[in-house]
Design a protein around this motif. Sequence first.
Motif, short mmCIF file in Angstrom:
data_model
loop_
_atom_site.label_atom_id
_atom_site.label_comp_id
_atom_site.label_asym_id
_atom_site.label_seq_id
_atom_site.Cartn_x
_atom_site.Cartn_y
_atom_site.Cartn_z
N THR A 190 -19.96 52.62 -52.57
CA THR A 190 -19.07 52.34 -53.10
C THR A 190 -18.04 53.10 -53.35
OG1 THR A 190 -20.71 51.15 -54.82
CG2 THR A 190 -18.32 51.15 -55.51
N GLY A 258 -17.56 43.87 -50.07
CA GLY A 258 -17.15 43.15 -51.09
C GLY A 258 -16.24 43.75 -52.12
N LEU A 260 -14.99 44.36 -56.15
CA LEU A 260 -15.54 44.00 -57.44
C LEU A 260 -14.66 43.47 -58.43
CD1 LEU A 260 -18.00 44.51 -59.36
CD2 LEU A 260 -16.86 46.75 -59.99
N TYR A 267 -19.10 41.11 -57.64
CA TYR A 267 -18.44 41.14 -56.42
C TYR A 267 -18.32 39.89 -55.65
CZ TYR A 267 -19.10 46.31 -56.29
OH TYR A 267 -19.13 47.49 -56.49
N GLU A 269 -17.96 38.81 -52.15
CA GLU A 269 -18.73 39.54 -50.87
C GLU A 269 -18.47 38.46 -49.51
OE1 GLU A 269 -22.03 42.07 -52.89
OE2 GLU A 269 -22.41 40.05 -52.39
#
Length: 323
Positions: A190, A258, A260, A267, A269
Amino acid sequence: MVLSDLEICKPTSSSHNKVGSISRSGRDLPPAHYLFKIESYSELMNTGVEKYETNVFQAGGYKWRLILYPSGNIKSNGNGYVSLYLAIADTEKLSSGWEVDVNFKLFVFNQKNNNYLTIQDADGTVRKFQEMKTEWGFEQLISLETLLDSSNGYHVEDSCLFGAEVFVISRSGKWESLSMVKEPPHGTFTWKIGKFSTLEETYYHSKSFTVGERDWNLRVYPRGIESERGKGLSVYLQLTDCERFPAKRTVYAKFKLGILDQLNNKYHERTDSHWFRASGNIWGFKKLVALSELYEAAKGYIKDDTVIVEVQILVMSIAKIST
């Protein structure tokens, strides 16, 4: 009577085998390692000699010789046939407990058709030469009736030509394994991109992360890659350690990229896959999300001037190679 041994570099079982396990075929290419010519074959038979051993030749890092029974190896079911064997030579120079695994072929030249009768184990059997077993071959290589009938082409003007091809199977110990790993450990990364509104460069890279012993990063184009400039947020997964790859080495990855929705913690995606290589080490989406949606407050993609993108590697190829 003249007997001559001709070694070939590269041409442009009592101890022996049962008849049922023998394969015979024809080919044009001469034997790769040795030729053995006999002139006045009938005179050789008339001498009453049981067997004749050729000079030594080399193949596969070892020394060999042929052992010919011109009237057949009577002691080993060779009556009425020519018997021919491959024997390893100079074994006293080999280390104690030596073993040599070999796949070999023996030949009889057809002077009429200008090709070679090729005799070998029908099932591709690998023969093990060792201290207690130094020769392998064929007691019924070819029948004397077939050989001596000049109309067949193997015995012309009382001369014959035999040959050998010896391939030693050496175990290098090298190996490679390929695993297609689902959800590899540490496969999710992330990236929080702060001060998003102030980003002026064409693209930015995340810090490096490691999955499956390979190094990766994310590349983001805040205003879109050239073809999508001003239209969408471009996000890519990049393999960064290709310089350590052997030539033509590839790494497969199926992945999700993805962005957020920070309002709903969900997400947006998209999924894709790619075989990564040195000449193609980056893959992803020109438009992960349209810029019009990105800047729409209700979508929740930007909060406190921060964008959060994530990659999840779903499947990855992992190759391991012996050193």
